[in-house]
Write a protein that holds these residues in place. Structure first.
Motif, PDB file in Angstrom:
ATOM      1  N   MET A  11       0.837  -1.194   0.000  1.00 36.57           N
ATOM      2  CA  MET A  11       0.000   0.000   0.000  1.00 36.57           C
ATOM      3  C   MET A  11       0.875   1.248   0.000  1.00 36.57           C
ATOM      4  N   ARG A  12       0.352   2.300  -0.606  1.00 35.76           N
ATOM      5  CA  ARG A  12       1.034   3.590  -0.634  1.00 35.76           C
ATOM      6  C   ARG A  12       0.131   4.654  -0.039  1.00 35.76           C
ATOM      7  N   ARG A  13       0.713   5.525   0.773  1.00 28.00           N
ATOM      8  CA  ARG A  13      -0.016   6.646   1.366  1.00 28.00           C
ATOM      9  C   ARG A  13       0.609   7.939   0.860  1.00 28.00           C
ATOM     10  N   ALA A  14      -0.203   8.821   0.285  1.00 30.80           N
ATOM     11  CA  ALA A  14       0.264  10.123  -0.196  1.00 30.80           C
ATOM     12  C   ALA A  14      -0.122  11.189   0.827  1.00 30.80           C
ATOM     13  N   ILE A  15       0.872  11.892   1.361  1.00 33.64           N
ATOM     14  CA  ILE A  15       0.662  12.863   2.429  1.00 33.64           C
ATOM     15  C   ILE A  15       1.040  14.251   1.926  1.00 33.64           C
ATOM     16  N   PRO A  16       0.176  15.247   2.094  1.00 33.89           N
ATOM     17  CA  PRO A  16       0.505  16.595   1.602  1.00 33.89           C
ATOM     18  C   PRO A  16       1.780  17.141   2.244  1.00 33.89           C
ATOM     19  N   VAL A  53       4.641   7.479   0.855  1.00 34.09           N
ATOM     20  CA  VAL A  53       5.145   6.440   1.739  1.00 34.09           C
ATOM     21  C   VAL A  53       4.645   5.103   1.185  1.00 34.09           C
ATOM     22  N   THR A  54       5.562   4.287   0.705  1.00 33.27           N
ATOM     23  CA  THR A  54       5.199   3.041   0.045  1.00 33.27           C
ATOM     24  C   THR A  54       5.667   1.861   0.878  1.00 33.27           C
ATOM     25  N   SER A  55       4.733   1.008   1.278  1.00 33.74           N
ATOM     26  CA  SER A  55       5.062  -0.223   1.990  1.00 33.74           C
ATOM     27  C   SER A  55       4.871  -1.377   1.023  1.00 33.74           C
ATOM     28  N   THR A  66      -3.659  -5.156   7.089  1.00 28.39           N
ATOM     29  CA  THR A  66      -3.725  -3.905   7.852  1.00 28.39           C
ATOM     30  C   THR A  66      -2.394  -3.177   7.737  1.00 28.39           C
ATOM     31  N   TYR A  67      -2.471  -1.888   7.406  1.00 28.27           N
ATOM     32  CA  TYR A  67      -1.297  -1.033   7.333  1.00 28.27           C
ATOM     33  C   TYR A  67      -1.530   0.165   8.248  1.00 28.27           C
ATOM     34  N   VAL A  68      -0.656   0.355   9.208  1.00 28.83           N
ATOM     35  CA  VAL A  68      -0.756   1.484  10.129  1.00 28.83           C
ATOM     36  C   VAL A  68       0.391   2.441   9.815  1.00 28.83           C
ATOM     37  N   PHE A  69       0.048   3.596   9.248  1.00 28.89           N
ATOM     38  CA  PHE A  69       1.043   4.619   8.926  1.00 28.89           C
ATOM     39  C   PHE A  69       1.071   5.636  10.071  1.00 28.89           C
ATOM     40  N   THR A  70       2.213   5.806  10.691  1.00 28.07           N
ATOM     41  CA  THR A  70       2.344   6.762  11.792  1.00 28.07           C
ATOM     42  C   THR A  70       3.321   7.862  11.379  1.00 28.07           C
ATOM     43  N   TYR A  71       2.873   9.110  11.467  1.00 25.45           N
ATOM     44  CA  TYR A  71       3.718  10.233  11.064  1.00 25.45           C
ATOM     45  C   TYR A  71       3.246  11.503  11.763  1.00 25.45           C
ATOM     46  N   THR A  72       4.071  12.519  11.730  1.00 22.91           N
ATOM     47  CA  THR A  72       3.702  13.816  12.303  1.00 22.91           C
ATOM     48  C   THR A  72       3.756  14.877  11.212  1.00 22.91           C
ATOM     49  N   TRP A  90      -9.354  19.303   7.087  1.00 20.19           N
ATOM     50  CA  TRP A  90      -8.457  18.292   6.551  1.00 20.19           C
ATOM     51  C   TRP A  90      -9.199  17.163   5.850  1.00 20.19           C
ATOM     52  N   ASP A  91      -8.650  16.728   4.719  1.00 20.52           N
ATOM     53  CA  ASP A  91      -9.132  15.514   4.069  1.00 20.52           C
ATOM     54  C   ASP A  91      -8.650  14.305   4.869  1.00 20.52           C
ATOM     55  N   THR A  92      -9.439  13.243   4.881  1.00 22.53           N
ATOM     56  CA  THR A  92      -9.043  12.049   5.632  1.00 22.53           C
ATOM     57  C   THR A  92      -8.395  11.019   4.703  1.00 22.53           C
ATOM     58  N   ASN A  93      -9.173  10.348   3.863  1.00 25.94           N
ATOM     59  CA  ASN A  93      -8.587   9.367   2.959  1.00 25.94           C
ATOM     60  C   ASN A  93      -8.015  10.003   1.696  1.00 25.94           C
ATOM     61  N   GLY A  94      -8.486  11.205   1.319  1.00 22.99           N
ATOM     62  CA  GLY A  94      -7.965  11.879   0.133  1.00 22.99           C
ATOM     63  C   GLY A  94      -8.681  11.450  -1.138  1.00 22.99           C
ATOM     64  N   THR A  95      -8.492  12.229  -2.192  1.00 26.11           N
ATOM     65  CA  THR A  95      -9.229  12.024  -3.442  1.00 26.11           C
ATOM     66  C   THR A  95      -8.410  11.306  -4.516  1.00 26.11           C
ATOM     67  N   GLY A  96      -7.268  10.741  -4.147  1.00 30.59           N
ATOM     68  CA  GLY A  96      -6.409  10.133  -5.157  1.00 30.59           C
ATOM     69  C   GLY A  96      -6.574   8.643  -5.365  1.00 30.59           C
ATOM     70  N   TRP A  97      -7.486   8.022  -4.613  1.00 28.89           N
ATOM     71  CA  TRP A  97      -7.631   6.563  -4.696  1.00 28.89           C
ATOM     72  C   TRP A  97      -8.484   6.142  -5.897  1.00 28.89           C
ATOM     73  N   GLN A  98      -8.003   5.141  -6.616  1.00 31.11           N
ATOM     74  CA  GLN A  98      -8.796   4.572  -7.704  1.00 31.11           C
ATOM     75  C   GLN A  98      -9.763   3.507  -7.193  1.00 31.11           C
ATOM     76  N   GLN A  99      -9.580   3.070  -5.945  1.00 29.05           N
ATOM     77  CA  GLN A  99     -10.432   2.026  -5.380  1.00 29.05           C
ATOM     78  C   GLN A  99     -11.561   2.644  -4.562  1.00 29.05           C
ATOM     79  N   PRO A 100     -12.720   1.983  -4.501  1.00 31.31           N
ATOM     80  CA  PRO A 100     -13.796   2.439  -3.617  1.00 31.31           C
ATOM     81  C   PRO A 100     -13.505   2.039  -2.175  1.00 31.31           C
ATOM     82  N   PHE A 101     -14.142   2.694  -1.243  1.00 33.25           N
ATOM     83  CA  PHE A 101     -14.041   2.373   0.172  1.00 33.25           C
ATOM     84  C   PHE A 101     -15.403   1.912   0.670  1.00 33.25           C
TER      85      PHE A 101
END
Length: 204
Positions: A11-16, A53-55, A66-72, A90-101
């Motif tokens: 999984m990848r997380r994109a953080i502003p 951040v790519t795991s 389950t992926y837990v991303f911890t950052y400040t 603040w946006d939570t999951n963000g608008t960049g995902w191609q997958q539905p939630f």
């Protein structure tokens, strides 16, 4: 929940990297599974202003993961003149995902030292970027402070849940955007002075 065939390695997380023109000073602490076991990860910056951040595991992953991303981050609040308050918007999951939630839930923990500055002017929005489709903000008390919870179901691709939390004006000290407010500005000034002194010395 990953498909039951070889398609994804993680999984990848994109953080502003910035908010309202100010850097957010992202510091990645860890990526783990649900048991706290470390997952491998890499960090890079894209050309859209996001910290990626790519795991990625050595093999493909399938089924429930389950992926837990911890950052400040810093500078994540802003004073808004139209509402006359400081806001965490603040946006939570963000608008960049191609997958539905299937569902998105976000909890904002406000420590007791800040809870007294909450105005009660909170909002939640869901949908595509710019959507005004509202959702409920549930406010509750927990040990150590106040928790604001928002949730959205059937969030589609490129859709997001946004939370806005209002605080009294001047709750947060705004970032100093002056030239000398940045260490780089001071270093640059010292470098210019050093160059000027070197030039004078060379001429002498």
């Amino acid at each position: 929940v990953f498909p039951d065939f070889d398609q994804n390695r993680g999984m990848r997380r994109a953080i502003p990297a910035a908010y309202q023109g100010a850097p957010t000073d992202v510091a990645i602490q860890s990526v783990t599974d649900e048991n706290g076991t470390a997952r491998p990860f890499t960090v890079e910056t894209d050309d859209q202003g996001f910290i990626l951040v790519t795991s990625r595991g050595e093999g493909f992953v399938q089924g429930r993961q389950t992926y837990v991303f911890t950052y400040t981050q810093n500078n994540v609040t802003r004073f808004f003149a139209d509402t006359n308050d400081d806001e965490f918007f603040w946006d939570t999951n963000g608008t960049g995902w191609q997958q539905p939630f299937g569902a998105v839930t976000a909890r904002v923990h406000v420590p007791s030292a800040l809870a007294g500055s909450l105005t009660g002017q909170n909002a939640c929005y869901r949908g595509y970027e710019g959507s005004t489709d509202s959702c409920e903000v549930v406010v509750g008390e927990e040990a150590g402070g106040t928790v604001l919870t928002v949730a959205g179901s059937e969030i589609g691709p490129y859709q997001n849940v946004t939370i806005a939390v209002g605080f009294q004006p001047q709750t947060f000290v705004p970032r100093d955007d002056s030239y000398l407010g940045s260490p780089l500005g001071i270093l640059q000034l010292l470098a210019v002075l050093g160059s000027a002194l070197a030039l004078v010395w060379g001429i002498a």
